[in-house]
Design a protein around this motif. Structure first.
Motif, PDB file in Angstrom:
ATOM      1  N   PRO A 118     -49.581   7.160  -4.211  1.00  0.00           N
ATOM      2  CA  PRO A 118     -51.000   6.794  -4.325  1.00  0.00           C
ATOM      3  C   PRO A 118     -51.887   7.974  -3.957  1.00  0.00           C
ATOM      4  CG  PRO A 118     -49.771   5.031  -3.256  1.00  0.00           C
ATOM      5  CD  PRO A 118     -48.821   6.190  -3.386  1.00  0.00           C
ATOM      6  N   GLY A 119     -52.898   8.195  -4.771  1.00  0.00           N
ATOM      7  CA  GLY A 119     -53.775   9.333  -4.573  1.00  0.00           C
ATOM      8  C   GLY A 119     -53.482  10.506  -5.479  1.00  0.00           C
ATOM      9  N   ARG A 121     -53.434  10.375  -8.759  1.00  0.00           N
ATOM     10  CA  ARG A 121     -54.098  10.126 -10.051  1.00  0.00           C
ATOM     11  C   ARG A 121     -53.095   9.833 -11.164  1.00  0.00           C
ATOM     12  NH1 ARG A 121     -56.634  11.932 -14.727  1.00  0.00           N
ATOM     13  NH2 ARG A 121     -58.813  11.292 -14.924  1.00  0.00           N
ATOM     14  N   ASP A 125     -51.580   4.564  -8.801  1.00  0.00           N
ATOM     15  CA  ASP A 125     -52.813   4.232  -8.092  1.00  0.00           C
ATOM     16  C   ASP A 125     -53.329   2.838  -8.438  1.00  0.00           C
ATOM     17  OD1 ASP A 125     -53.574   6.637  -6.494  1.00  0.00           O
ATOM     18  OD2 ASP A 125     -53.345   7.584  -8.444  1.00  0.00           O
ATOM     19  N   GLY A 149     -58.092   0.123  -8.250  1.00  0.00           N
ATOM     20  CA  GLY A 149     -57.282   1.325  -8.119  1.00  0.00           C
ATOM     21  C   GLY A 149     -57.444   2.256  -9.307  1.00  0.00           C
ATOM     22  N   THR A 153     -59.311   6.357  -9.683  1.00  0.00           N
ATOM     23  CA  THR A 153     -58.649   7.573 -10.177  1.00  0.00           C
ATOM     24  C   THR A 153     -59.638   8.558 -10.792  1.00  0.00           C
ATOM     25  OG1 THR A 153     -58.149   6.583 -12.356  1.00  0.00           O
ATOM     26  CG2 THR A 153     -56.463   6.375 -10.620  1.00  0.00           C
ATOM     27  N   LEU A 156     -60.179  11.308  -8.358  1.00  0.00           N
ATOM     28  CA  LEU A 156     -59.022  11.938  -7.749  1.00  0.00           C
ATOM     29  C   LEU A 156     -58.624  13.225  -8.468  1.00  0.00           C
ATOM     30  CD1 LEU A 156     -56.754   8.805  -7.136  1.00  0.00           C
ATOM     31  CD2 LEU A 156     -58.161  10.020  -5.444  1.00  0.00           C
TER      32      LEU A 156
END
Length: 205
Positions: A118-119, A121, A125, A149, A153, A156
């Motif tokens: 997660p994080g 992109r 996510d 979520g 993105t 991100l």
């Protein structure tokens, strides 16, 4: 106990993918190869045909098609998700618990193969928060978490795939794979949930 109508889910997902093809393509043109919309649409179309003319139900058909026939980065990863969901649904009469278990197994498989967190992109996510919400609060909560979520993105910095080479230039548009996952959970939640489509507000190319 609840019953998930896989045929209805597949039909709703297919309609959403058809309607969102232009938007998904535009998102991928912003940060990828531009083929995500085509690949997702082709895979879902083939799964609908397979489900209608063979022994496989919705998620099993999706899993087979996306693992065997759909290219791109996301195709096989989505195939893992669909396959794990199909496997879990085939072994339990409580569809919410089974779907949650299958989605969690799919997330684990995707992270093992794609090495995304997660994080980063990616579709993770949208999938990771959806899995958490589903196990706790059900389909509608999972669909909302997936949409949120996916929306995040856009802000991100990509760490995987072609988008990772673009740096800040990839920002400003949602990751198409994450939006695709959000569409899936929206389809699972069904019209009775009354949720807006994850594609609302996403411009088509």
């Amino acid at each position: 106990m609840t019953h998930l109508d896989q045929d209805a889910v597949l039909d709703r997902f297919a309609t959403a993918v058809e309607d969102g093809h232009g938007a998904l393509t535009a998102l991928d043109q912003h940060s990828g190869d531009g083929d995500f919309g085509d690949n997702l649409r082709a895979g879902v179309r083939a799964a609908v045909q397979r489900a209608g003319h063979g022994p496989h139900r919705g998620f099993a058909a999706l899993g087979e098609v996306f693992l065997d026939e759909v290219g791109g980065t996301s195709g096989p990863l989505l195939g893992l998700l669909f396959t794990e969901i199909a496997r879990a649904l085939s072994t339990s009469s409580d569809d919410v618990a089974a779907f949650a278990a299958g989605a969690r197994a799919g997330l684990t498989a995707i992270q093992r193969v794609g090495e995304a967190e997660p994080g980063d992109r990616t579709l993770v996510d949208a999938l990771a928060p959806a899995v958490t919400a589903l196990g706790r609060d059900g389909y509608a909560a999972a669909a909302t978490a997936a949409r949120e979520g996916a929306e995040q993105t856009a802000d991100l910095l990509a760490r995987h795939g072609r988008a990772s080479y673009l740096g800040d230039r990839a920002k400003g548009a949602q990751d198409p794979g994450a939006v695709g996952v959000a569409l899936l959970f929206w389809a699972v939640a069904g019209p009775e949930a009354g949720l807006p489509s994850p594609l609302e507000g996403v411009a088509a190319g």
